[in-house]
Design a protein around this motif. Structure first.
Motif, PDB file in Angstrom:
ATOM      1  N   MET A   1       0.899  -0.586   0.133  1.00  0.00           N
ATOM      2  CA  MET A   1      -0.437  -0.386  -0.151  1.00  0.00           C
ATOM      3  C   MET A   1       1.098   1.379   0.049  1.00  0.00           C
ATOM      4  N   ALA A   2       0.988   1.571  -1.455  1.00  0.00           N
ATOM      5  CA  ALA A   2       1.326   3.359  -0.965  1.00  0.00           C
ATOM      6  C   ALA A   2       1.037   4.205  -1.876  1.00  0.00           C
ATOM      7  N   LEU A   3       1.464   6.059  -1.994  1.00  0.00           N
ATOM      8  CA  LEU A   3       0.705   6.286  -2.928  1.00  0.00           C
ATOM      9  C   LEU A   3       1.525   5.872  -4.407  1.00  0.00           C
ATOM     10  N   ALA A   4       0.450   6.475  -4.953  1.00  0.00           N
ATOM     11  CA  ALA A   4       0.444   7.030  -6.245  1.00  0.00           C
ATOM     12  C   ALA A   4       1.681   7.703  -6.982  1.00  0.00           C
ATOM     13  N   PRO A   5       2.749   6.979  -7.635  1.00  0.00           N
ATOM     14  CA  PRO A   5       3.698   6.887  -7.445  1.00  0.00           C
ATOM     15  C   PRO A   5       4.037   8.000  -9.168  1.00  0.00           C
ATOM     16  N   ASP A   6       2.768   8.762  -9.773  1.00  0.00           N
ATOM     17  CA  ASP A   6       3.052   9.104 -10.687  1.00  0.00           C
ATOM     18  C   ASP A   6       2.475  10.965 -10.367  1.00  0.00           C
ATOM     19  N   ARG A   7       1.328  10.391  -9.141  1.00  0.00           N
ATOM     20  CA  ARG A   7       1.605  11.791  -8.651  1.00  0.00           C
ATOM     21  C   ARG A   7       2.616  12.587  -7.319  1.00  0.00           C
ATOM     22  N   VAL A   8       2.567  13.969  -8.187  1.00  0.00           N
ATOM     23  CA  VAL A   8       3.541  15.294  -7.303  1.00  0.00           C
ATOM     24  C   VAL A   8       2.534  15.386  -5.857  1.00  0.00           C
ATOM     25  N   ILE A   9       3.579  15.943  -4.926  1.00  0.00           N
ATOM     26  CA  ILE A   9       2.241  15.900  -3.889  1.00  0.00           C
ATOM     27  C   ILE A   9       2.405  17.448  -3.578  1.00  0.00           C
ATOM     28  N   ARG A  10       2.011  18.207  -3.304  1.00  0.00           N
ATOM     29  CA  ARG A  10       2.022  20.093  -2.880  1.00  0.00           C
ATOM     30  C   ARG A  10       1.688  20.557  -1.125  1.00  0.00           C
ATOM     31  N   GLY A  11       0.789  19.441  -1.378  1.00  0.00           N
ATOM     32  CA  GLY A  11      -0.122  19.687   0.291  1.00  0.00           C
ATOM     33  C   GLY A  11      -0.366  18.357   1.244  1.00  0.00           C
ATOM     34  N   LEU A  12      -0.136  19.339   2.032  1.00  0.00           N
ATOM     35  CA  LEU A  12      -1.385  17.568   3.269  1.00  0.00           C
ATOM     36  C   LEU A  12      -2.171  18.651   3.839  1.00  0.00           C
ATOM     37  N   LEU A  13      -2.881  17.561   4.081  1.00  0.00           N
ATOM     38  CA  LEU A  13      -4.770  18.126   4.571  1.00  0.00           C
ATOM     39  C   LEU A  13      -5.001  17.638   6.274  1.00  0.00           C
ATOM     40  N   PHE A  14      -4.720  17.209   7.016  1.00  0.00           N
ATOM     41  CA  PHE A  14      -5.139  16.772   8.360  1.00  0.00           C
ATOM     42  C   PHE A  14      -6.167  16.535   9.264  1.00  0.00           C
ATOM     43  N   ASP A  15      -6.614  15.557   9.703  1.00  0.00           N
ATOM     44  CA  ASP A  15      -8.619  15.806  10.409  1.00  0.00           C
ATOM     45  C   ASP A  15      -7.604  16.211  11.611  1.00  0.00           C
ATOM     46  N   ARG A  16      -8.870  17.024  13.023  1.00  0.00           N
ATOM     47  CA  ARG A  16      -8.214  17.677  13.912  1.00  0.00           C
ATOM     48  C   ARG A  16      -7.938  15.674  15.088  1.00  0.00           C
ATOM     49  N   ASP A  17      -9.296  15.385  15.146  1.00  0.00           N
ATOM     50  CA  ASP A  17      -9.446  15.014  16.674  1.00  0.00           C
ATOM     51  C   ASP A  17      -8.704  13.885  16.132  1.00  0.00           C
ATOM     52  N   ASP A  18      -7.899  12.812  17.277  1.00  0.00           N
ATOM     53  CA  ASP A  18      -7.851  11.926  17.285  1.00  0.00           C
ATOM     54  C   ASP A  18      -6.126  11.308  15.675  1.00  0.00           C
ATOM     55  N   THR A  19      -6.006  12.652  15.186  1.00  0.00           N
ATOM     56  CA  THR A  19      -4.643  12.472  14.054  1.00  0.00           C
ATOM     57  C   THR A  19      -3.900  13.720  15.215  1.00  0.00           C
ATOM     58  N   LEU A  20      -4.324  14.959  15.104  1.00  0.00           N
ATOM     59  CA  LEU A  20      -3.465  15.651  15.704  1.00  0.00           C
ATOM     60  C   LEU A  20      -3.596  15.606  17.292  1.00  0.00           C
ATOM     61  N   VAL A  21      -4.761  15.781  17.547  1.00  0.00           N
ATOM     62  CA  VAL A  21      -4.907  15.972  18.787  1.00  0.00           C
ATOM     63  C   VAL A  21      -5.627  14.500  19.265  1.00  0.00           C
ATOM     64  N   ILE A  22      -5.049  14.572  20.516  1.00  0.00           N
ATOM     65  CA  ILE A  22      -6.489  13.207  20.936  1.00  0.00           C
ATOM     66  C   ILE A  22      -7.772  13.878  21.013  1.00  0.00           C
ATOM     67  N   ASP A  23      -8.680  12.647  20.952  1.00  0.00           N
ATOM     68  CA  ASP A  23     -10.188  12.799  20.819  1.00  0.00           C
ATOM     69  C   ASP A  23     -10.501  13.519  22.291  1.00  0.00           C
ATOM     70  N   VAL A  24     -10.998  14.371  21.964  1.00  0.00           N
ATOM     71  CA  VAL A  24     -12.370  14.768  23.673  1.00  0.00           C
ATOM     72  C   VAL A  24     -13.685  15.030  22.308  1.00  0.00           C
ATOM     73  N   PRO A  25     -14.383  14.022  22.628  1.00  0.00           N
ATOM     74  CA  PRO A  25     -15.510  13.958  21.756  1.00  0.00           C
ATOM     75  C   PRO A  25     -16.184  15.912  22.203  1.00  0.00           C
ATOM     76  N   TYR A  26     -16.308  16.141  20.950  1.00  0.00           N
ATOM     77  CA  TYR A  26     -17.207  17.546  20.804  1.00  0.00           C
ATOM     78  C   TYR A  26     -16.352  18.836  21.216  1.00  0.00           C
ATOM     79  N   ASN A  27     -15.075  18.670  21.460  1.00  0.00           N
ATOM     80  CA  ASN A  27     -14.028  18.942  22.156  1.00  0.00           C
ATOM     81  C   ASN A  27     -14.424  20.986  22.319  1.00  0.00           C
ATOM     82  N   ALA A  28     -14.857  21.794  22.663  1.00  0.00           N
ATOM     83  CA  ALA A  28     -14.711  23.793  22.190  1.00  0.00           C
ATOM     84  C   ALA A  28     -13.820  24.311  23.363  1.00  0.00           C
TER      85      ALA A  28
END
Length: 183
Positions: A1-28
């Motif tokens: 499982m790898a990224l498509a070899p013929d595609r240029v990557i210019r950016g990354l988009l991240f999910d917030r909860d449980d990806t960047l920060v520990i999930d606190v349900p409905y955290n505000a």
């Protein structure tokens, strides 16, 4: 499982909860923001490589009346402070039944982020922890890397085109791809 070899990557988009920060349900509450281990380092590595960075996050607490948009924005600002900075934030404040085009797994936020970053969706990779993150990426024409957590369903992991054990590993996969395409 790898990224498509013929595609240029210019950016990354991240999910917030449980990806960047520990999930606190409905955290505000900005005071409850805790980055996942290695998040700052992983994002810093992507930034140093010259990638555009963004966050695409479902925040149904607004639609449910559990938080205001201002509270969600303040929480996101804290994530930006601890893990970022990010070039763009896209937030879906709707609930699952609202029928909007932005709530993941629909492609709206990925398309908006691509537009605001000035790149084609095909030039982006979305990193997230559930099938909705992968679905939004693929629906928009972007690539996806799943970083499962104990809450991620096995069928979502099995269906993901690319899986990494950690956020740092996900960024390393992307950076290796960028290096391979440039050489």
């Amino acid at each position: 499982m790898a990224l498509a070899p013929d595609r240029v990557i210019r950016g990354l988009l991240f999910d917030r909860d449980d990806t960047l920060v520990i999930d606190v349900p409905y955290n505000a509450d900005p005071h409850r923001v805790v980055p996942v281990p290695g998040a700052h380092r992983a994002v810093e590595r992507a930034r140093a490589a010259g990638l555009l960075l963004g966050v695409v996050t479902n925040q149904s607490a607004v639609a449910k009346g559990m938080a205001t948009r201002e509270q969600v924005d303040a929480t996101n600002a804290r994530v930006d402070e601890l893990v970022g900075p990010f070039d763009v934030w896209c937030v879906c404040p709707h609930d699952a039944g609202d029928g909007c085009g932005c709530r993941k797994p629909r492609p709206g936020m990925v398309l908006e982020a691509a537009d605001r970053l000035g790149v084609a969706p095909e030039d982006l990779v979305v990193v997230g922890d559930i099938g909705a993150d992968v679905g939004a990426a693929l629906a928009a024409g972007a690539q996806a890397v799943m970083v499962p957590t104990p809450r991620t369903r096995q069928e979502e992991v099995d269906a993901a085109p690319t899986v990494a054990a950690t956020l740092d590993e996900a960024v390393a996969l992307v950076l290796a791809h960028v290096d391979a395409v440039l050489s």
